[in-house]
Design a protein around this motif. Structure first.
Motif, short mmCIF file in Angstrom:
data_model
loop_
_atom_site.label_atom_id
_atom_site.label_comp_id
_atom_site.label_asym_id
_atom_site.label_seq_id
_atom_site.Cartn_x
_atom_site.Cartn_y
_atom_site.Cartn_z
N PHE A 122 7.08 1.80 -0.28
CA PHE A 122 5.71 1.33 -0.07
C PHE A 122 5.57 0.79 1.34
CE2 PHE A 122 8.29 -2.08 -1.71
CZ PHE A 122 7.90 -3.21 -1.01
N THR A 123 4.34 0.55 1.74
CA THR A 123 4.05 -0.08 3.03
C THR A 123 3.71 -1.54 2.77
OG1 THR A 123 3.18 1.99 3.92
CG2 THR A 123 2.60 -0.04 5.08
N GLU A 180 0.85 -1.19 0.00
CA GLU A 180 0.00 0.00 0.00
C GLU A 180 0.89 1.24 0.00
OE1 GLU A 180 -2.30 -0.43 3.55
OE2 GLU A 180 -3.54 -2.06 2.75
N ASN A 181 0.26 2.39 -0.25
CA ASN A 181 0.97 3.67 -0.19
C ASN A 181 2.24 3.65 -1.05
OD1 ASN A 181 1.42 6.33 0.63
ND2 ASN A 181 2.57 5.70 2.46
N GLU A 206 3.28 -4.61 9.80
CA GLU A 206 3.35 -3.53 8.83
C GLU A 206 4.78 -2.99 8.80
OE1 GLU A 206 1.74 0.99 8.83
OE2 GLU A 206 0.18 -0.55 8.98
N LYS A 264 4.99 -0.25 -9.79
CA LYS A 264 4.14 -1.21 -9.08
C LYS A 264 4.45 -2.65 -9.44
CE LYS A 264 0.17 1.88 -8.48
NZ LYS A 264 -1.28 2.11 -8.79
N ARG A 315 4.90 4.76 -3.74
CA ARG A 315 5.35 6.02 -4.33
C ARG A 315 6.75 5.84 -4.89
NH1 ARG A 315 5.19 4.76 1.27
NH2 ARG A 315 6.83 5.87 2.39
N GLU A 324 7.52 -0.37 6.69
CA GLU A 324 7.82 0.63 5.68
C GLU A 324 9.01 0.12 4.87
OE1 GLU A 324 6.09 3.30 4.80
OE2 GLU A 324 4.63 2.51 6.25
#
Length: 290
Positions: free
Chosen positions: A207-208, A195-196, A215, A225, A198, A217
């Protein structure tokens, strides 16, 4: 290719001729190498947890991420992914190794069964199903059927299939095995997801990573992607193996780009070319453009 005995002296006198002779000898001895690999895997490597990587695209990057995630050095001697090349790769695994990671490919019908018989996988990672084999298999359904043979080889009690949950042709393979399945991808239903996302040019992508209740980072040296999928697949395997994910991600961050796979090349002018010419199938071209 067959040669007459009278042709051998002329062939031995040139580098190309000697190379042709070696290649011909290898082809003729392939059944022996395949049998030797099967026996070696069954009896000498029975305590080595073996991960095979299958798919139309992304196998090499996923394999490299798995080496990093599992804390294994990349073996430059591993070359090729089927037939005698795969047999040789299996013979290079040490009985003392905790893990083995094998990239497995096909070029036509009926080949995956031979690879599955040699590898006897404990874990199978399937990256995606795409158009690469359309000349040999004509349809994606035929391609997925052939590649699913490796998934079907898993032990129903102890095996694990790690499947791209965003690809319906890969997700279909869950029906081809009684083994446990984990999914990875960007969709919210996946067991491992990113997720998230960039772009962090020119360093790579941030990304996360979400896996279970954890979780992290994360940062990847790859761009976009599509290139996060190998990291997610490797994280799923590492989590199941009890490896520390943060340490594995840190090792992935240090991976150099692989030649011809979204590889950044800096020109004398300072401009950066993203070189993605290793296969250049339709899907990889669009991924590079994205």
């Amino acid at each position: 290719m067959r040669y007459r005995l009278s042709e051998l002296p002329a062939l031995l006198r040139t580098p190309i001729g000697r190379k042709q002779l070696r290649h011909g000898l290898l082809i003729r001895t392939t059944p022996f190498h395949v049998l030797a690999a099967r026996l070696y895997r069954r009896f000498r490597l029975k305590n080595v947890k073996t991960v095979t990587v299958v798919g139309s695209f992304g196998k090499t990057t996923t394999t490299r991420c798995l080496f990093a995630m599992l804390g294994m050095p990349e073996n430059p001697r591993l070359q090729g992914n089927r037939g005698i090349s795969l047999a040789r790769n299996i013979r290079r695994i040490k009985p003392s190794d905790r893990f083995a990671v094998l990239e497995t490919g096909i070029s036509g019908p009926g080949q995956m069964q031979e690879s599955a018989d040699m590898a006897r996988p404990d874990i199978v990672v399937v990256t995606c199903i795409g158009s690469e084999h359309n000349r040999s298999f004509k349809t994606l359904e035929a391609t997925r059927q052939e590649k699913s043979v490796m998934v079907s080889a898993l032990d129903d009690r102890t095996g694990l299939a790690v499947l791209n949950g965003d690809d319906p042709n890969v997700l279909w393979m869950a029906k081809r095995t009684g083994a446990r399945c984990l999914t990875f991808g960007l969709g919210p239903k996946n067991d491992v997801r990113a997720e998230n996302i960039r772009l962090d040019w020119p360093k790579g992508t941030r990304f996360t990573l979400r896996i279970g209740d954890e979780e992290i980072e994360a940062s990847s040296p790859f761009y976009g992607k599509k290139m996060i999928y190998p990291v997610m697949a490797a994280a799923a395997v590492a989590r199941e193996a009890g490896e520390d994910l943060a340490s594995g991600i840190a090792r992935i961050e240090k991976l150099p780009a692989f030649r011809g796979r979204l590889q950044p090349v800096t020109l004398d002018s300072g401009a950066v070319v993203l070189r993605d010419d290793y296969k250049s199938a339709e899907e990889t071209i669009y991924a590079a453009l994205d």
